[in-house]
Design an enzyme around this catalytic site. Structure first.
Site, short mmCIF file in Angstrom:
data_model
loop_
_atom_site.label_atom_id
_atom_site.label_comp_id
_atom_site.label_asym_id
_atom_site.label_seq_id
_atom_site.Cartn_x
_atom_site.Cartn_y
_atom_site.Cartn_z
N PHE A 488 0.79 -1.22 0.00
CA PHE A 488 0.00 0.00 0.00
C PHE A 488 0.83 1.27 0.00
O PHE A 488 0.29 2.36 -0.13
CB PHE A 488 -0.91 0.01 1.22
N ASP A 617 -4.67 -10.41 14.03
CA ASP A 617 -3.33 -10.78 13.54
C ASP A 617 -2.30 -10.47 14.62
O ASP A 617 -1.23 -9.92 14.33
CB ASP A 617 -3.03 -10.02 12.24
C1 L0P Z 1 -3.30 -3.41 4.81
C2 L0P Z 1 -3.18 -4.00 6.16
C3 L0P Z 1 -3.26 -5.34 6.35
C4 L0P Z 1 -3.12 -5.86 7.62
C5 L0P Z 1 -2.86 -5.06 8.72
C6 L0P Z 1 -2.93 -3.18 7.26
C7 L0P Z 1 -3.16 0.81 8.61
C8 L0P Z 1 -2.98 2.09 9.06
C9 L0P Z 1 -1.34 0.09 9.97
C10 L0P Z 1 -2.54 -2.72 9.37
C11 L0P Z 1 -2.99 -2.39 11.69
C12 L0P Z 1 -1.43 -0.15 13.72
C13 L0P Z 1 -0.80 0.98 14.14
C14 L0P Z 1 -2.57 -0.23 15.84
C15 L0P Z 1 -4.13 -2.41 14.71
N1 L0P Z 1 -2.78 -3.73 8.51
N2 L0P Z 1 -2.79 -1.83 7.34
C16 L0P Z 1 -2.55 -1.55 8.61
C17 L0P Z 1 -2.35 -0.19 9.09
C18 L0P Z 1 -1.97 2.38 9.97
C19 L0P Z 1 -1.16 1.37 10.43
N3 L0P Z 1 -2.28 -2.89 10.69
O1 L0P Z 1 -3.95 -1.72 11.54
C20 L0P Z 1 -2.46 -2.74 13.08
N4 L0P Z 1 -3.02 -1.95 14.14
C21 L0P Z 1 -2.35 -0.79 14.56
C22 L0P Z 1 -1.04 1.51 15.39
C23 L0P Z 1 -1.90 0.91 16.25
S1 L0P Z 1 -3.65 -1.06 16.90
C24 L0P Z 1 -4.77 -1.60 15.79
O2 L0P Z 1 -4.65 -3.46 14.33
#
Ligand code: L0P
Length: 763
Positions: A488, A617
């Site tokens: 991405f 995950d």
């Molecule tokens: C594309 C994708 C696939 C799998 C996990 C993906 C998006 C925006 C990360 C994440 C999370 C992340 C950062 C938390 C939580 N993906 N895109 C992203 C992603 C910003 C960062 N991973 O979303 C992981 N994540 C976090 C800070 C805090 S806590 C919630 O799941």
């Protein structure tokens, strides 16, 4: 014993001897019938170190006999028929030992060198009692007196000014005395300038003049040698040419990625030139990260090779690099383009609106001003001004839009379907939608829909807590370098100004979104809104977004030690192999440290569960490590690119972290707070195995079989039984039977306070 024989025979004998001695061509001993030694006799024995030719009636050694035997160290010529030996035979050899005893040497100027060597105990000659014959009288060598035998004395006198400019004329006079009258010559083989020599004799002194005309700069720094020799030995004097010429750039090439990026260049000029750089017409101020270095040992003549080094340049360093060299006689310049990284923020603005940190904003030097003051730079200034105006307008417009949007109720739904597959509910996109749902243990779809269907719900929270997504100005961000790339977009390390009142500039991680379309922009906005809400000391801190211009970017706190899986491996037993010795080997993690890591992740999970947020995950690759062993849950969505082997690809683009998933998630794609608990148990196992992949010995399908059949991961070797009990509490087949994260967290906290003793580890 030695018999007289023709030279050809000697050679075959030497060869025969060498064959006999097998593989030691550095030693030749007692060659029979060796009367003469000439250049051709030993020309094939270039490795020869020892030569012993004794009792052989050896009469003559020609001046260049050992020309090809430059490694000779021990020469024993005792008990032969040598009457004369010239200094020319040995003077260039690294002799440690020369034995000449029992030879009928005739006292003559030819032996002057031998007398000198004996006096200075060269080649251990002092230990031998050498003598020579003068009119049948044996005279000790040490008291031999030969008249008219004096080494050549050579002195170069400069007739014209020593330092001369290219094209001028120079005359050197070589004055030589010595007895017998020496032969003199100027060594001119490598001289490129035109020259003439002239010899004059006045009394016993020789004068050899060298006229250099139209001197070439190629001869600068060349050592001119006047050499003389007579029977007694050699003599020489040297002078270095100092030819001044205007500086010129020999080459300036495009940057090459070495340890640091390097713009290679070579310049030539005398006097030594000053070197300056302009970047996009502005003077470059050198510092720790951007500096010119001349590369030692690369000078040929006066040519100097060097590099303009840039430490981890980013798009802000892209631009025109002009090398300016100057000396008293001239000036030269050359320009190349440095393109280090695409400007992720403004691909259409190669000049960069973002301030260029390393460059002097107001050059004080008048001459520098002259250089920058050219039509091109004026166009540049105008275009920057126009660019800034456009930028300010766009910024205002976006701000108005964003303020409006924040005021609105946003519909919450994120679609990361391109990675996670449309057919699959696992889409992390949806994960973000389960915030605030109930009941906590329900199938995510049911909880999710109530939330998605109710857009006010989320923005209600935002409004209440006044948590509108924070906007960060693009000019406050200066990218440093790339940290990684996912499907991405890229993630960068950057410096961000004005983030907190007490810290002027802070290091941050910037996650960019590439090729944004309307739908991905909406996803981005929703993710940002959710991340704004997720604030906890063990969730990676989200600061805000940067949406003025392309690409869209999210700003996170920078966690210095990277992801937890890498960190565990780097602090495990295989660390030395993995770390490529770049850093000193890190110590292995201790049990209290492991417990501390586990307790922090559990704390983050307690928080997420309290919001009914299902992670889906949870794994060490999706946690980050900061200063002081601080661990937080969070990643940048790149794990499927970086840790692709941790995922199982199903039905096209969906990638499932099956090794971390409980049976119900694998079989029915059911993701709940309880399935996160199972994953937490696997995270505990990862921590205590220093980052091993669960079921590393099994293929994906074998792992699925084991998990669904109820086989458990083995207890890691360094895992205390208290921790193993926690793992087992997470891996109950029935989701409702699994421990709750709050209890796991408090048990871990208790263990951190009171770590189990080592015996328990073994037991
Ligand atoms: C594309 C994708 C696939 C799998 C996990 C993906 C998006 C925006 C990360 C994440 C999370 C992340 C950062 C938390 C939580 N993906 N895109 C992203 C992603 C910003 C960062 N991973 O979303 C992981 N994540 C976090 C800070 C805090 S806590 C919630 O799941």
């Amino acid at each position: 014993m030695c018999s007289s024989a023709p030279t050809e025979r000697l050679q075959t004998e030497i060869e025969g001897e060498m064959k006999r001695m097998e593989l030691d061509p550095s030693y030749i001993e007692n060659q029979a019938g060796l009367e003469n030694i000439t250049e051709i006799d030993l020309e094939h024995y270039r490795e020869l170190k020892n030569l012993t030719v004794t009792s052989c009636k050896l009469r003559l050694i020609s001046a260049n006999a050992f020309k090809h035997n430059l490694k000779l160290q021990y020469v024993n010529l005792a008990s032969n028929s040598l009457e004369h030996i010239s200094w020319r035979v040995f003077h260039f050899l690294p002799l440690l030992n020369l034995v000449l005893r029992d030879n009928p040497l005739i006292c003559s100027c030819d032996l002057h060198w031998l007398q000198q060597w004996q006096r200075s105990n060269r080649a251990d000659l002092d230990s031998q009692t050498l003598s020579c014959f003068s009119n049948d009288l044996e005279v000790p060598l040490s008291s031999m007196v030969i008249h008219n035998c004096r080494l050549p004395e050579v002195t170069i006198v400069s007739k014209s000014k020593h330092t001369i400019q290219e094209g001028g004329n120079l005359t050197f006079e070589c004055v030589v005395t010595g007895s017998p009258t020496p032969n003199v010559r100027w060594r001119t083989e490598e001289v490129q300038s035109s020259f003439l020599t002239q010899e004059r004799i006045s009394g016993s002194t020789l004068h050899l003049l060298l006229f250099l005309t139209n001197v070439s700069s190629h001869d600068n720094l060349h050592n001119l040698t006047c050499e003389a020799e007579n029977q007694a030995g050699p003599g020489e004097d040297m002078v270095q040419l100092d030819i001044e010429f205007p500086v010129r750039i020999i080459f300036l090439r495009d940057p090459e990625p070495q340890h640091h990026w390097c713009f290679p260049f070579a310049v030539d000029g005398n006097p030594e030139p000053t070197i300056k750089w302009l970047v996009n017409g502005k003077k470059l101020i050198e510092n720790l990260y951007t500096y010119t270095q001349l590369i030692p040992d690369t000078t040929d003549g006066s040519v100097k090779h060097g590099c303009l080094f840039l430490n981890q340049p980013t798009h802000i360093n892209n631009g025109r690099y002009t090398l300016i060299v100057e000396n008293r006689l001239g000036r030269d310049e050359a320009t190349v383009y440095g393109m280090f990284m695409d400007n992720p923020f403004e691909p259409h603005d190669p000049e960069g609106i973002i301030p260029v940190l390393d460059f002097d904003p107001n050059p004080t030097d008048k001459s520098d001003m002259d250089i920058t003051e050219n039509p091109e730079s004026r166009v540049f200034v105008v275009s920057v001004a126009v660019g800034l105006a456009v930028f300010a307008c766009t910024f205002l417009l976006i701000m108005i839009l964003v303020i409006n949007k924040c005021g609105q109720n946003s519909k919450f739904g994120i679609h990361r379907s391109s990675v996670l597959g449309t057919e699959d509910d696992l889409a992390v996109s949806l994960r973000f939608m389960n915030l605030g749902t109930s009941p906590p243990s329900s199938d995510e779809d049911s909880g999710l829909s109530s939330f998605v269907e109710n857009p006010q719900y989320f923005c209600g929270i935002i409004k209440e807590k006044d948590m509108c997504v924070q906007h960060i100005k693009r000019q406050d961000i200066v990218l440093k370098w790339e940290l990684g790339e996912g499907a991405f977009g890229k993630v960068y390390l950057a410096e961000c100004a004005n983030l907190s009142p007490d810290n002027d500039k802070m290091l941050v991680a910037i996650k960019t979104l590439k090729d944004a379309n309307e739908s991905t922009r909406q996803d981005f906005q929703r993710e940002a809104e959710l991340l704004t809400v997720l604030q906890h000391q063990h969730i990676v801190r989200f600061y805000g977004v940067c949406t003025d211009g392309e690409p869209l970017a999210m700003v996170f706190e920078y966690m210095r030690h990277g992801d937890l899986n890498r960190f565990l491996r780097a602090h495990g037993p295989d660390a030395r192999i993995l770390e490529e010795t770049k850093m000193p080997p890190l110590g292995q993690l201790t049990l209290p440290q492991m417990l501390h890591i586990a307790a922090q992740i559990a704390s983050g999970m307690v928080y997420l569960a309290s919001l009914h947020f299902v992670h889906r995950d949870l794994a060490t690759r999706n946690c980050l490590v900061g200063e002081g062993l601080v661990v937080k849950i969070g990643d940048f969505g790149m794990s499927r690119d970086i840790y692709s082997t941790d995922y199982y690809r199903v039905g096209g683009r969906t990638m499932l972290p099956i090794r971390w998933m409980p049976p119900e998630s694998i079989m029915y794609r059911k993701f709940t707070t309880e399935s996160d608990i199972w994953s937490f148990g696997v995270v505990l196992w990862e921590i205590f195995t220093y980052g091993k992949q669960p079921w590393y010995q099994l293929s994906n399908s074998e792992a699925i079989e084991c998990i669904t059949q109820g086989r458990e991961l083995e207890r890691p070797r360094t895992c205390p039984k208290e921790v193993h009990l926690l793992m087992q509490g997470c891996w109950q087949r029935e989701p409702q039977q699994r421990m709750v994260i709050k209890d796991i967290h408090s048990r871990l906290l208790a263990l951190v306070k009171n770590p189990p003793v080592y015996l328990d580890i073994l037991g």
